[in-house]
Scaffold this motif. Structure first.
Motif, mmCIF file in Angstrom:
data_model
loop_
_atom_site.group_PDB
_atom_site.id
_atom_site.type_symbol
_atom_site.label_atom_id
_atom_site.label_comp_id
_atom_site.label_asym_id
_atom_site.label_seq_id
_atom_site.Cartn_x
_atom_site.Cartn_y
_atom_site.Cartn_z
ATOM 1 N N PHE A 116 -2.914 3.694 -3.296
ATOM 2 C CA PHE A 116 -2.897 2.537 -4.185
ATOM 3 C C PHE A 116 -2.618 1.282 -3.378
ATOM 4 O O PHE A 116 -2.059 1.325 -2.283
ATOM 5 C CB PHE A 116 -1.862 2.700 -5.311
ATOM 6 C CG PHE A 116 -0.437 2.770 -4.849
ATOM 7 C CD1 PHE A 116 0.313 1.622 -4.610
ATOM 8 C CD2 PHE A 116 0.182 4.006 -4.659
ATOM 9 C CE1 PHE A 116 1.632 1.696 -4.195
ATOM 10 C CE2 PHE A 116 1.503 4.083 -4.243
ATOM 11 C CZ PHE A 116 2.222 2.926 -4.003
ATOM 12 N N GLU A 117 -3.023 0.160 -3.957
ATOM 13 C CA GLU A 117 -2.860 -1.138 -3.316
ATOM 14 C C GLU A 117 -2.502 -2.158 -4.376
ATOM 15 O O GLU A 117 -3.189 -2.278 -5.393
ATOM 16 C CB GLU A 117 -4.142 -1.550 -2.593
ATOM 17 C CG GLU A 117 -4.068 -2.909 -1.913
ATOM 18 C CD GLU A 117 -5.350 -3.254 -1.189
ATOM 19 O OE1 GLU A 117 -6.051 -4.172 -1.659
ATOM 20 O OE2 GLU A 117 -5.659 -2.601 -0.172
ATOM 21 N N VAL A 144 0.168 3.770 -11.480
ATOM 22 C CA VAL A 144 -1.008 3.913 -10.630
ATOM 23 C C VAL A 144 -1.560 5.321 -10.778
ATOM 24 O O VAL A 144 -0.849 6.270 -11.122
ATOM 25 C CB VAL A 144 -0.673 3.625 -9.150
ATOM 26 C CG1 VAL A 144 -0.179 2.207 -8.983
ATOM 27 C CG2 VAL A 144 0.367 4.610 -8.629
ATOM 28 N N ARG A 169 0.848 -1.191 0.000
ATOM 29 C CA ARG A 169 0.000 0.000 0.000
ATOM 30 C C ARG A 169 0.885 1.242 0.000
ATOM 31 O O ARG A 169 1.972 1.240 0.567
ATOM 32 C CB ARG A 169 -0.923 0.027 1.220
ATOM 33 C CG ARG A 169 -1.944 -1.092 1.277
ATOM 34 C CD ARG A 169 -2.860 -0.909 2.494
ATOM 35 N NE ARG A 169 -3.926 -1.871 2.558
ATOM 36 C CZ ARG A 169 -3.856 -3.026 3.220
ATOM 37 N NH1 ARG A 169 -2.742 -3.331 3.870
ATOM 38 N NH2 ARG A 169 -4.882 -3.858 3.234
ATOM 39 N N ASN A 180 -0.120 10.560 -11.654
ATOM 40 C CA ASN A 180 0.066 9.304 -12.366
ATOM 41 C C ASN A 180 1.513 8.865 -12.167
ATOM 42 O O ASN A 180 2.430 9.404 -12.795
ATOM 43 C CB ASN A 180 -0.224 9.478 -13.863
ATOM 44 C CG ASN A 180 -1.696 9.661 -14.135
ATOM 45 O OD1 ASN A 180 -2.537 9.078 -13.466
ATOM 46 N ND2 ASN A 180 -2.024 10.500 -15.116
#
Length: 861
Positions: free
Chosen positions: A317-318, A312, A289, A295
């Motif tokens: 994010f994960e 991502v 994570r 971006n």
């Protein structure tokens, strides 16, 4: 329709025969008679339904059937149905030794009399004669043998266990997995840089052997400097060794890291394979994570090797789909923002507490050369580890590592208690360096894991204490040895003193959300600073609104300073539709550096959500500097053959563009198969004439025009249902079955065939008698060959399936007398002119079959 109605009448008390044949069957099948008075129709057009009075009895013979034991699938086998006596119409399933072994019956528990019956190949022993309280039933419609066997009579095995006799090594095949991307950005100074990446995984299967190679090619053009190169991660030959529940690897690979740290080697390794054990005993990969401000490009390394790279969208994010090369070794995560800013953090990856069930033994033997992309040395390496479960409470384990100038011995135990699982081990290491004093020391490790059920708290804690600066891990010892051998300074290498790792996930009461925490802290013998990093967050929702707060501390690689971030997010869908866009707002604050506000919009399109998109805009206020704004977009499109992605963003004095593709290609004896996703074990699904059918076991995958699809998500050494959804198939194509089972070995490419039948064309007819009355309800419709193609329903309408030609004659029969039948000729429109929204509809008058001209006067509509 008639058969369905007759079944309903039978269930109301009019009698019916079973389609399931159970053993033993010693009674005659009763003759039944249906009352056709329950069928409404013309008084002078009573339908003859005597054909339904004969029952539905399977014929004697040999069938290839699926075996179900107490509701669980146990593979396929040949089954013989034999008639018990000439005057008895029913048949019974004959039991054989091979069939009962496949059904996991414990043959050692059979009585001498039952064993004798089973050994007599000339007889037809039934299951109830062999095992008390057991029964067998044959389903003729599904071609399935259902066995009911008491649990005590079965061979006991853990839930989910599949014996080696059912494993499928698959077919010879070549495999290519790819993940390529191009990333370009221009920083505030006007200097542009371009990064290219291509991750490749190549494979060749032959029987049980798997040849594998993985590596990555990178190309960089930044600050006027160009650099490119290919890095090989590993190349090896491997196969499963079923009697040992282990895997043999020849070539380049990594030790598992269960006891010692995971390191690369070139040589041979034989080790227990967790995947051959029940699913509860298999390994895991950590979830990564983090937070991204734009971006961003995320790269994940382990032991200096690039494992994963992706782009991502802005915000939290994960990444939860990693395939790590070992169980141990921290993951180094690097996040590169659109403006070129780079930050890094480490995800702790401590080995889980190694408690085993009583009697279970796991081992690992490795011999070869040490290898690492960060050092030039390749010293010899020998390592052995063993774990054994003594009781439900106690597991003991130990290991030995030997290398050039290095030796380490480990002994430990794991306790599985009501208060959690504890692991305690002690390692003594000795290192001899050229032209330097010998080093030795001990490392004490305490690990603890616990799922606290009342509060639903999942806690993992690992504490390491190095009793003296003389203790070194193997990787550190090799680095120091390499530096000392080249007469370079060795003081820059940090020698750990104490390390603490903590992972915590907590689900609160309903309506109160959940939070997570993952962090580590380490100090050193030869450094004054302490390295502390963490990721933490809280998430919750209220009706359609989701909200959360996340915090992180990670190292800024450019400034060598620690960044402390705090982010608040709010999200909600813009409408109730399935593909309604999702709006998200986030506020991020970098302590001491500035704050940012970001708005994003994301969603999916397509029946299988194959297209996803995201739009974002942000405003950043610097710490005493001018504010900046930026906009960006990203898309992902998963087609049947590959996955495409692209991103772009524009800000004050910088811009960024990126594109990529990923997927899998398999070449085998039947041709080529493609998939937009990647995996480890595969199934090539073949279904002739079934183009467009969706593969339910692989998201987004459909049968190609060549009759093939590829599933990349199979679990090795386990039962995998492979399901075809017939929705979207032409009505002329019929699937003989919609689900099959596959049990592949690791890395296998199994071939799963679905039989299809092109039954001809289908049309809707509405016909009446010459007197203008509707055709009798329930009348049978046959083609010119006498093959049944439909049954008349209300108002004289019926659907005829399996019409072999575009024109022909249909005969409708509702009795045995000559005046209880009629016929008409039909002419269907060309297949390419059939209405897309439905079937062709034909209207006509049904006349005497002896009439010379029956062609329909009304054109099809």
């Amino acid at each position: 329709m008639a058969a369905l109605l007759l079944s309903l009448n039978a269930s109301a008390g009019f009698g019916a025969t079973e389609t399931m044949l159970s053993s033993p069957v010693t009674t005659r099948v009763a003759q039944v008679e249906f009352d056709d008075g329950f069928l409404n129709g013309q008084a002078d057009s009573r339908i003859n339904i005597s054909r339904f009075n004969q029952g539905n009895v399977a014929l004697p013979g040999t069938y290839l059937v699926e075996i179900l034991v107490n509701g669980l699938w146990f593979g396929r086998a040949e089954l013989t149905l034999r008639q018990t006596s000439p005057d008895v119409r029913s048949v019974q399933p004959c039991m054989t030794r091979d069939l009962l072994e496949r059904a996991s019956l414990d043959l050692n528990r059979l009585t001498p009399e039952a064993a004798g019956r089973l050994a007599n190949t000339a007889s037809c022993p039934v299951l109830a004669e062999l095992v008390e309280d057991a029964s067998a039933a044959f389903d003729a419609g599904e071609q399935r043998l259902e066995l009911s066997i008491p649990q005590l009579a079965l061979v006991r095995s853990p839930r989910g266990y599949v014996g080696p006799k059912y494993w499928d090594d698959g077919v010879p095949a070549m495999i290519l997995q790819y993940n390529a991307s191009l990333y370009r950005n221009q920083n505030p100074g006007g200097i542009s840089s371009t990064q290219g990446y291509a991750g490749l995984s190549l494979g060749l299967n032959a029987g049980p052997w798997r040849l594998r190679h993985s590596g990555s090619y990178t190309h960089s053009n930044a600050f006027g400097q160009t650099a490119s190169g290919y890095q090989s991660v590993q190349t090896n030959l491997q196969r499963a060794i079923a009697p040992l529940n282990s895997q043999l690897i020849l070539g380049e690979a990594f030790t598992d890291g269960a006891l010692f740290d995971s390191v690369g080697f070139r040589g041979v390794r034989l080790a227990s394979d967790d995947r051959m054990f029940p699913e509860s005993q298999r390994g895991y990969a950590p979830v990564v994570r983090g937070l991204a401000s734009s971006n961003a490009r995320v790269r994940i390394r382990q032991n200096g090797n690039l494992l994963y790279e992706t782009t991502v969208a802005p915000g939290p994010f994960e990444i939860n789909d990693l395939y790590p090369t070992g169980y141990g070794g921290d993951l180094q995560v690097t996040v590169t923002e659109a403006n070129g800013k780079t930050s890094a953090f480490t995800v702790p990856y401590a080995a889980a507490v190694g408690a085993l069930r009583p009697g279970v033994t796991r081992f690992s033997l490795t011999a070869g050369q040490y290898r690492s992309p960060t050092v030039r040395m390749t010293p010899y390496l020998a390592q052995g580890t063993a774990q054994h479960g003594f009781t439900n409470l106690l597991t003991g384990y130990g290991g030995l590592t030997l290398s050039e100038g290095y030796a380490a011995a480990l002994v430990g135990l794991a306790l599985n208690t009501d208060y959690g699982a504890f692991g305690l081990d002690l390692t003594h290491a000795r290192t001899a360096l050229p032209n330097l004093p010998q080093r030795s020391g001990q490392s004490l490790r305490l690990a603890y894991t616990k799922l606290i059920a009342p509060t639903n708290t999942n806690l993992t804690l690992a504490a390491f204490h190095f009793s003296s600066p003389g203790y070194l891990h193997l990787s550190d010892a090799v680095v120091l040895h390499d530096l000392a051998r080249r007469s370079l300074a060795t003081g820059e290498l940090g020698i750990p003193h104490t390390q603490l790792q903590l992972t915590l996930t907590q689900t609160l009461a309903p309506g109160y959300g959940s939070f997570y925490f993952s962090g580590s802290s380490m100090n050193y013998w030869n450094r004054t600073r302490r390295d502390t990093q963490f990721q933490a967050g809280y998430d919750n929702s209220y009706r359609y609104l989701t909200y959360g707060i996340a915090a992180s501390r990670q190292l800024n690689t450019a400034s060598a300073q620690w960044d402390n971030r705090l982010m608040l997010t709010l999200g909600f869908p813009l409408g109730p539709a399935a593909h309604a866009p999702y709006a998200s707002t986030s506020v991020q604050h970098d302590l001491g550096r500035g704050a940012s506000l970001q708005q994003s919009l994301s969603g999916t399109l397509g029946a299988d959500n194959t297209f996803s998109y995201g739009l974002n805009a942000s405003r950043v206020s610097g710490n005493g500097g001018p504010s900046t704004t930026s906009v960006g977009a990203n898309t992902t499109y998963a087609i049947s053959y590959t996955t495409l992605n692209a991103s772009a963003s524009q800000g004050n004095h910088y811009n960024q563009q990126g594109a990529g593709t990923s997927g899998t290609l398999v070449a085998y004896g039947g041709g080529l198969a493609f998939s937009p996703s990647s995996g480890d074990t595969y199934a090539v699904v073949e279904a002739t004439d079934a183009a467009g059918a969706r593969l339910a076991s692989a998201s987004g995958a459909r049968i190609s025009p060549w009759g093939r699809a590829l599933s990349t998500s199979l679990t090795p050494f386990a039962r995998n249902p492979v399901t075809l959804d017939p929705e979207g198939l032409p009505l002329s194509v019929e699937l003989k079955a919609t689900e099959q089972q596959a049990i592949p070995t690791a890395g296998a490419v199994v071939r799963v065939r679905f039989e299809t039948a092109n039954t001809g064309r289908t049309a809707v007819f509405q016909a009446s008698t010459a007197a203008g009355h509707p055709l009798p309800y329930g009348a049978e419709v046959t083609d010119s060959q006498g093959t049944p193609v439909g049954t008349v329903s209300q108002a004289g309408r019926f659907i005829a399936r399996g019409l072999p030609d575009d024109h022909g004659r249909l005969t409708i029969t509702w009795g045995t007398r000559p005046d209880e039948r009629c016929a008409f000729d039909y002419q269907l429109p060309p297949a390419d002119k059939t209405p897309a929204a439905g079937l062709p509809v034909i209207q006509d008058i049904c006349r005497d079959p002896a009439s010379p001209r029956l062609l329909a006067k009304h054109p099809p509509s």
